[in-house]
Design an enzyme around this catalytic site. Sequence first.
Site, PDB file in Angstrom:
ATOM      1  N   ASN A   6      16.000  57.471  59.255  1.00 34.11           N
ATOM      2  CA  ASN A   6      15.198  58.323  60.133  1.00 34.11           C
ATOM      3  C   ASN A   6      15.939  58.482  61.460  1.00 34.11           C
ATOM      4  O   ASN A   6      16.227  57.488  62.143  1.00 34.11           O
ATOM      5  CB  ASN A   6      13.831  57.663  60.335  1.00 34.11           C
ATOM      6  CG  ASN A   6      12.906  58.501  61.198  1.00 34.11           C
ATOM      7  OD1 ASN A   6      13.326  59.008  62.238  1.00 34.11           O
ATOM      8  ND2 ASN A   6      11.665  58.636  60.794  1.00 34.11           N
ATOM      9  N   HIS A   9      14.888  58.946  66.628  1.00 36.68           N
ATOM     10  CA  HIS A   9      15.122  58.334  67.938  1.00 36.68           C
ATOM     11  C   HIS A   9      16.506  58.630  68.510  1.00 36.68           C
ATOM     12  O   HIS A   9      16.771  58.339  69.672  1.00 36.68           O
ATOM     13  CB  HIS A   9      14.780  56.851  67.893  1.00 36.68           C
ATOM     14  CG  HIS A   9      13.321  56.662  67.622  1.00 36.68           C
ATOM     15  ND1 HIS A   9      12.350  57.252  68.401  1.00 36.68           N
ATOM     16  CD2 HIS A   9      12.660  56.037  66.616  1.00 36.68           C
ATOM     17  CE1 HIS A   9      11.150  56.960  67.905  1.00 36.68           C
ATOM     18  NE2 HIS A   9      11.319  56.235  66.811  1.00 36.68           N
ATOM     19  N   ARG A  44       7.170  66.444  65.323  1.00 38.28           N
ATOM     20  CA  ARG A  44       5.814  66.172  65.828  1.00 38.28           C
ATOM     21  C   ARG A  44       5.267  67.393  66.530  1.00 38.28           C
ATOM     22  O   ARG A  44       6.015  68.213  67.061  1.00 38.28           O
ATOM     23  CB  ARG A  44       5.840  64.975  66.794  1.00 38.28           C
ATOM     24  CG  ARG A  44       6.212  63.652  66.132  1.00 38.28           C
ATOM     25  CD  ARG A  44       6.023  62.507  67.106  1.00 38.28           C
ATOM     26  NE  ARG A  44       4.624  62.183  67.263  1.00 38.28           N
ATOM     27  CZ  ARG A  44       3.996  61.177  66.652  1.00 38.28           C
ATOM     28  NH1 ARG A  44       4.670  60.386  65.838  1.00 38.28           N
ATOM     29  NH2 ARG A  44       2.729  60.960  66.845  1.00 38.28           N
ATOM     30  N   ARG A  48       8.188  65.692  70.778  1.00 36.87           N
ATOM     31  CA  ARG A  48       8.727  64.676  71.691  1.00 36.87           C
ATOM     32  C   ARG A  48      10.148  64.252  71.339  1.00 36.87           C
ATOM     33  O   ARG A  48      10.863  63.733  72.160  1.00 36.87           O
ATOM     34  CB  ARG A  48       7.808  63.454  71.762  1.00 36.87           C
ATOM     35  CG  ARG A  48       7.790  62.637  70.498  1.00 36.87           C
ATOM     36  CD  ARG A  48       7.014  61.357  70.680  1.00 36.87           C
ATOM     37  NE  ARG A  48       5.582  61.588  70.724  1.00 36.87           N
ATOM     38  CZ  ARG A  48       4.669  60.669  70.406  1.00 36.87           C
ATOM     39  NH1 ARG A  48       5.070  59.471  70.041  1.00 36.87           N
ATOM     40  NH2 ARG A  48       3.388  60.934  70.441  1.00 36.87           N
ATOM     41  N   GLU A  69       9.053  64.732  57.725  1.00 33.23           N
ATOM     42  CA  GLU A  69       7.694  64.209  57.941  1.00 33.23           C
ATOM     43  C   GLU A  69       6.920  65.203  58.788  1.00 33.23           C
ATOM     44  O   GLU A  69       7.423  65.674  59.809  1.00 33.23           O
ATOM     45  CB  GLU A  69       7.757  62.872  58.678  1.00 33.23           C
ATOM     46  CG  GLU A  69       8.424  61.784  57.908  1.00 33.23           C
ATOM     47  CD  GLU A  69       8.535  60.508  58.733  1.00 33.23           C
ATOM     48  OE1 GLU A  69       8.025  60.454  59.858  1.00 33.23           O
ATOM     49  OE2 GLU A  69       9.161  59.569  58.240  1.00 33.23           O
ATOM     50  N   THR A 100       3.603  56.689  64.171  1.00 31.17           N
ATOM     51  CA  THR A 100       2.574  56.951  63.162  1.00 31.17           C
ATOM     52  C   THR A 100       1.803  55.668  62.879  1.00 31.17           C
ATOM     53  O   THR A 100       2.348  54.723  62.301  1.00 31.17           O
ATOM     54  CB  THR A 100       3.241  57.472  61.868  1.00 31.17           C
ATOM     55  OG1 THR A 100       4.200  58.464  62.236  1.00 31.17           O
ATOM     56  CG2 THR A 100       2.220  58.080  60.934  1.00 31.17           C
TER      57      THR A 100
END
Length: 240
Positions: A6, A9, A44, A48, A69, A100
């Site tokens: 993922n 970040h 999202r 963000r 996602e 989440t």
Amino acid sequence: MNLGVNIDHIATIREARGTNYPSVLDAATLAEKAGANSITLHLREDRRHMQDNDLYELKPLLKTKMNLELAPVDEMVKIALDVLPEDVCLVPERREEKTTEGGLDLIKKFNEIRDISNDLTAAGVRVSLFITPDIKQIDKVIEMNVPVIELHTGSYADFTGDLKEKELFKIRQAVQYAKKEGLLVNAGHGLHYENVQNIARIKEIHELNIGHAIVAKALFIGWENAVAEMKKIITEYAKS
Ligand code: PXP
């Protein structure tokens, strides 16, 4: 057992300063070279970290697959139908949360999530539903005819002592049940270099999706090393 990396970040760091670095494209390419089996990202509603453009730029670049996602809302489903990632994982989303925090409630939102899943499936996207390790939720996934689940490992990661053991037991039971019912089972959230081993030992899990811990580790040992080290642990423990 596969590793989905993922890269949200990486984008969090970029967005903190509004720069064009670090590059999520480089992060994805290097993660794939270091052993990632898929690249996961979460668009999202508040944007963000990942931005719409990232999806369009990443899609043709990925050599593995994109696991996107999304919250089960019209805006996001429209974007997914345009980008056409290989996989979409529907997740619950609340604006004020840090990450989440729970799984989807498929009992309350049965019709809504079934309809969205059907639309995505009809467009050739494989749908996964992010749920807590709860047999009642798995039964709803089966009823919806969705082929994949991702089990939320956040409570396992947060708990200590007996509670951690109980949660691990619940995850094992959920994996066995879902597999027996013909589902593909992924897992993720809150997994890191010291707690992933017990989850990796559950051989029936197809893929672990891991982000925050890999980005954090990369600060000290470099991005490709951090991905490769996680892949090595998963592979070793899945064999043991
Ligand atoms: N799986 C899902 C469905 C998630 O929402 C997240 C967080 O975006 C992850 C896995 C990865 O969690 P972490 O960053 O804690 O490894």
